[in-house]
Each structure stands twice: as C-alpha cells, then as structure tokens.
Design an enzyme around this catalytic site. Structure first.
Site, PDB file in Angstrom:
ATOM      1  N   ASP A  12      40.894  46.604  31.104  1.00 29.69           N
ATOM      2  CA  ASP A  12      41.341  45.229  31.366  1.00 29.69           C
ATOM      3  C   ASP A  12      41.317  44.884  32.853  1.00 29.69           C
ATOM      4  OD1 ASP A  12      41.783  44.814  28.646  1.00 29.69           O
ATOM      5  OD2 ASP A  12      43.874  45.446  28.755  1.00 29.69           O
ATOM      6  N   ALA A  13      40.397  45.473  33.599  1.00 25.04           N
ATOM      7  CA  ALA A  13      40.364  45.267  35.046  1.00 25.04           C
ATOM      8  C   ALA A  13      39.000  44.796  35.541  1.00 25.04           C
ATOM      9  CB  ALA A  13      40.771  46.546  35.765  1.00 25.04           C
TER      10      ALA A  13
END
Length: 284
Positions: free
Chosen positions: A228-229
């Site tokens: 999620d980065a």
C-alpha cells in the site's frame, strides 16, 4: 476526435529550452500539437511533460517516431514513453467477493467512459462468476493459500500472457501480490479503502472507527513491493461523524472506492500519469 494522436510522456533533469526542444521535434515533422502540459519538481530538479499531437500529416511513420525522438532524449538523460490513441489496452480485473468496484468499471466501460477491452476477470473466489457471465467476460477462479501462492501466481501470469493483458486492476482483490509477480508484471493499479498513508493494510474502516476520525478516504495507486505504498494516482474523502458506525463507514467508503478507482484507471488509460520515484504527476 477521429484523427489518431500520439502522446509523449517525458521526464528529465531540468534545463533551459526543454519545452522548445520537444515541441520543435513535433513541429519540424509537420505535427499539430493539441495538448501540452508540463511540471517542474524543483526539489528533485526534474522537468516532466505530456505532449499530444495529431498523426494526420505527420511526416514520420509510427515505427520511426520512437527512434527519432530517442536521438533527442538521450543527450537530455530523459525517460520517455510514446503512446498512440488508437491502441486499445486490454485490462484484467481481479476481484475477491465484493462486487461494487467490478460493476462500476464494467458499467463505465459499457458507457464508453474509457477506451479499453476487458476480456478477463480473475478471482480467488467463485462468487462473482455470474457477473462475468452476465457481461460475457471470461472468469478464472484461482484460489490462493500461503502454501500455493507461488504456483497459483504462475497460473495468473500465464493467463495475462494468454489474454495479452496490458493492465491489471485490483478491484477489491484483498490479496497481497508477491514481489516476484510484480517484478514480472508491474502494470497494476490497486484501490485501497483509506486515505493513504493512513491505515495501511487490512480493516482500515475498523481502524478509522476506533480512532474516531472525521473523514475517511480511498486511494488508487500503482502496486509496488511495499504494501500500500506505491505511487498514488487518485484520492478522495468524505466526512463522517460520531454517529456513524463501522457499517456506515464501509457504506460511505464503497462509494468513494468506485469513483476513485474509475478516475485512476481512466487517467492511466488516457496516458496522463507520469511516475517518477514514488510519486506521480497526473496531467489534466
């Protein structure tokens, strides 16, 4: 627009005269520029631009545009991409059990909000097979466990090759894609149900409720090996109150997820997203 166009996305170290140099390449070959935008990241010392022109009356055949521009790009230390408007990308949508993002993408596609083909849906559950059948899209159920992940991802990669897929959209797939898979197929967009970087990982609405937040959000981003980065393409938020329970947050969040994912996919398909480092420029 009936006339096909070409689009260049370029990033390079900033210096004087870059706009003129790139525009002159098009002008000198008889091109008519219909859209041009640029951004300078002064902190990074980078110049980024998107320029689109009509191919009608352009002097260079398509197969020579890239090599000709590369002769200009190399001295500039430029990274660049060339796209043609009449090339139709092929999308694979990956889902789990939730159908709201899947339905939304299919409806928008049928309404011609974006130009693409959707020949393939992959899921780790059989639940949405009827949805795929309803719209005439091939559906492949590939269950994944920790023990079978490598083997099953190999099947997924083979399907992407078989269907000539250009972009994978994780429309609430709810599984972590392995670094090995991403290295082999990096063109992946994910929808995450929070305003990243807040509430990374699973159950963000429950975490948001426990924290007593006053806004919740959704984020569409490119998938990288960091959970999620990846580079963020699109985000949006909606207000919530102390009267909202977790179910209310989930309901409001689903509305956001649909819109945010659709915007991100549309921007990507229109060749309006330029990634540099872990950031993006999204040209309007």
């Amino acid at each position: 627009m009936n006339s096909p166009t070409a689009t260049l996305l370029v990033s390079c170290p900033d210096r004087r005269g870059l706009v003129a140099k790139i525009a002159n390449f098009i002008y000198a070959n008889g091109g008519n520029i219909i859209h041009a935008d640029q951004h300078t990241d002064f902190a990074a010392g980078l110049f980024l631009t998107r320029i689109e022109w009509q191919l009608e009356d352009f002097n260079l055949p398509r197969e020579l545009i890239g090599p000709a521009f590369n002769a200009i790009a190399q001295p500039l230390q430029a990274n660049w991409q060339l796209h043609f408007s009449d090339t139709v990308p092929r999308i694979a949508i990956w889902v789990s059990k939730q159908d709201h993002c899947l339905f939304d993408l299919i409806w928008r596609h049928r309404a011609k909000e974006f130009s693409a083909e959707i020949p393939l849906i992959i899921s780790n559950h059989p639940d949405l097979n009827d949805v795929a059948a309803q719209f005439g899209i091939d559906y492949h159920h590939i269950p994944i466990t920790k023990e079978t992940k490598s083997q099953q991802e190999a099947k997924q990669l083979e399907l992407l090759r078989q269907y000539n897929i250009d972009l994978v959209v994780l429309a609430k797939y709810m599984q972590i894609v392995s670094p090995d898979f991403i290295n082999q197929f990096p063109q992946i967009i994910n929808i995450h149900h929070s305003f990243l970087p807040a509430f990374v990982g699973a159950n963000p609405y429950h975490k948001a409720y426990e924290r007593g937040v006053k806004i919740i959000g959704a984020t569409a981003h490119y998938v990288t090996t960091d959970l999620d980065a990846g580079p963020i393409i699109e985000q949006d938020v909606v207000r919530v109150s102390h009267r909202d329970e977790v179910d209310d947050l989930i309901r409001k969040g689903k509305d956001l997820e649909r819109v945010v994912l659709a915007r991100a996919v549309r921007s990507h398909l229109r060749n309006r997203v330029l990634v540099y480092g872990n950031r993006t420029v999204v040209f309007e």
